[in-house]
Design an enzyme around this catalytic site. Structure first.
Site: not given
Ligand code: GLA
Length: 405
Positions: A48, A50, A81, A142-143, A145-147, A191
């Site tokens: 957290h 960035d 998709s 799931a964290g 960063s698929s986006s 990301d």
């Molecule tokens: C998400 C956000 C990122 C970053 C993280 C936390 O993944 O997309 O930009 O802020 O949370 O580190």
């Protein structure tokens, strides 16, 4: 994709061959589509930070988004998709201008951004219609960063299919604008930078204040990076994430008068925070405490990485988790158990990754210890929650690219 489990998950070429079959099933046979792979990312250091202007050290992973595209001889756009039947179809002259509230907003936002730029340059009339098929082997939400993976991948696909002559930074910025403007998530820059600028065998050191970056080698012959999925999807994540962004902004606004020249939370000296902490709302103070300590930890982790001090590196990850749990309030009991179990089983370090509120933990493991650590972790989690969490060992990745089959 239902059949992907039979494949080597780490080999995008195998997946893309299947993806082309899915493409023909979706759009009919004919000319072969062009195919692309765009990785996901895992963040090891700088949780957290960035959007607080601090430093981060993520790396791309060898799971991500598969994309296939074929030009049409009219001006229609199709985006579909393999993971979700709700695609979209429209004419290039009648492209949507606002989000639809579903997955397709990510590639659509990138396409709309590219279209707006072509309109401004007067080149949009020459653009052909396209058939686009997305898919992937990253768990969504799931964290990992698929986006950003799909957005940066779509920027590359459009760059190639429409000859936009974008450089890598323009593709990253297109992805970021799409996610912030069209999709409406106030995400930081980490990301898309992590995905777009990835280099195999390296972490990306990114200073989010001035956006300077460099590749820092990680010795994958000594350590592995693994991920455990808590299986708790991040349903509240968007709202809670935006709330953390607001709380940090409020803390910064309250502290800034005492730190002339500070332009973001990262610039607030720790002594200034400690002297004025009691003037802040307690939640905002806790968020600020995490951020300011995390900045120091991330610089220390960079030194440890350069010096090859892996135990120290792992320790920094674990301290990050504790701080995210105690001060940022973005962990869950499942994530905490995954971290504790990994450490007890011999991991060098572990923390939640991504925004938290569910999703995955990441672990730094000694090479060769993967099987023992991961099976102990699964057993322990199963004893408490009655289900076995998915675990994966990742290799790094070199970033979005066209793959010729
Ligand atoms: C998400 C956000 C990122 C970053 C993280 C936390 O993944 O997309 O930009 O802020 O949370 O580190």
């Amino acid at each position: 994709m239902s059949h992907s489990s039979a494949l080597d998950p780490a080999d995008p070429v195998l997946h893309l061959a299947e993806h082309v079959e899915d493409f023909y099933a979706c759009y009919g046979s004919g000319a072969a589509p062009r195919t692309f792979f765009s990785p996901g990312r895992v963040n090891l250091f700088g949780g957290h930070l960035d959007y607080n202007g601090g430093p981060v050290m993520p790396t791309a992973i060898d799971r991500g988004t598969f994309l296939a595209v074929r030009e049409r001889d009219d001006r229609r756009i199709f985006i579909a998709s393999t993971l979700d039947p709700n695609g979209i179809e429209f004419d290039l002259d009648e492209a949507p201008t606002t989000r639809l509230g579903r997955w397709v907003d990510y590639p659509l936002g990138v396409l709309v951004d590219a279209l707006v730029r072509c309109r401004a340059a007067g080149t949009d009339g020459q653009l052909p219609g396209l058939e686009i098929l997305c898919g992937g082997n990253l768990p969504v939400g799931a964290g990992l960063s698929s986006s950003a993976s799909i957005c940066v991948g779509t920027a590359l696909l459009l760059d190639e299919a429409w000859n936009l002559s974008l450089d890598v930074m323009e593709r990253v910025r297109t992805a970021l604008r799409a996610e912030r403007g069209f999709v409406g998530v106030q995400c930081g820059i980490m990301d898309p930078f992590a995905v777009g600028l990835a280099r195999r065998g390296h972490l990306l050191w990114l200073d989010c204040k001035d956006e300077s970056w460099e590749h820092v080698p990680l010795d994958f012959s000594r350590v592995s990076i693994a991920v455990a999925n808590s299986g708790v999807s991040r349903q509240l994540a968007a709202g809670e994430f935006n709330r953390r962004v607001d709380q940090c902004r409020m803390a910064f606004e309250a502290l800034q008068p005492y730190a002339p020249g500070a332009s973001c939370m990262r610039d607030i000296p720790l002594e200034v925070f400690e002297a004025h902490e009691s003037e802040l709302d307690p939640d905002c103070a806790a968020r600020a405490r995490h951020v300011l300590h995390e900045v120091g930890r991330t610089f220390a982790a960079r030194e440890a990485l350069f010096a090859g001090r892996m135990e120290e590196l792992g320790g920094a990850m674990t301290r990050t988790h504790e701080s995210l749990r105690d001060y940022y309030a973005c962990s869950t009991p499942e994530l905490d158990l995954l971290v504790t179990a990994a450490l007890d089983a011999g991991a060098l370090g572990s923390r939640l990754t991504g925004a938290g509120f569910g999703g995955c933990t990441v672990m730094l493991l000694n090479k060769g210890s993967e099987d023992v650590v991961l099976s102990e972790l699964q057993e322990r989690f199963e004893q408490v929650y009655g289900r076995v969490p998915e675990v994966e060992v990742f290799s790094g990745d070199e970033g979005p690219r066209e793959i010729m089959l």
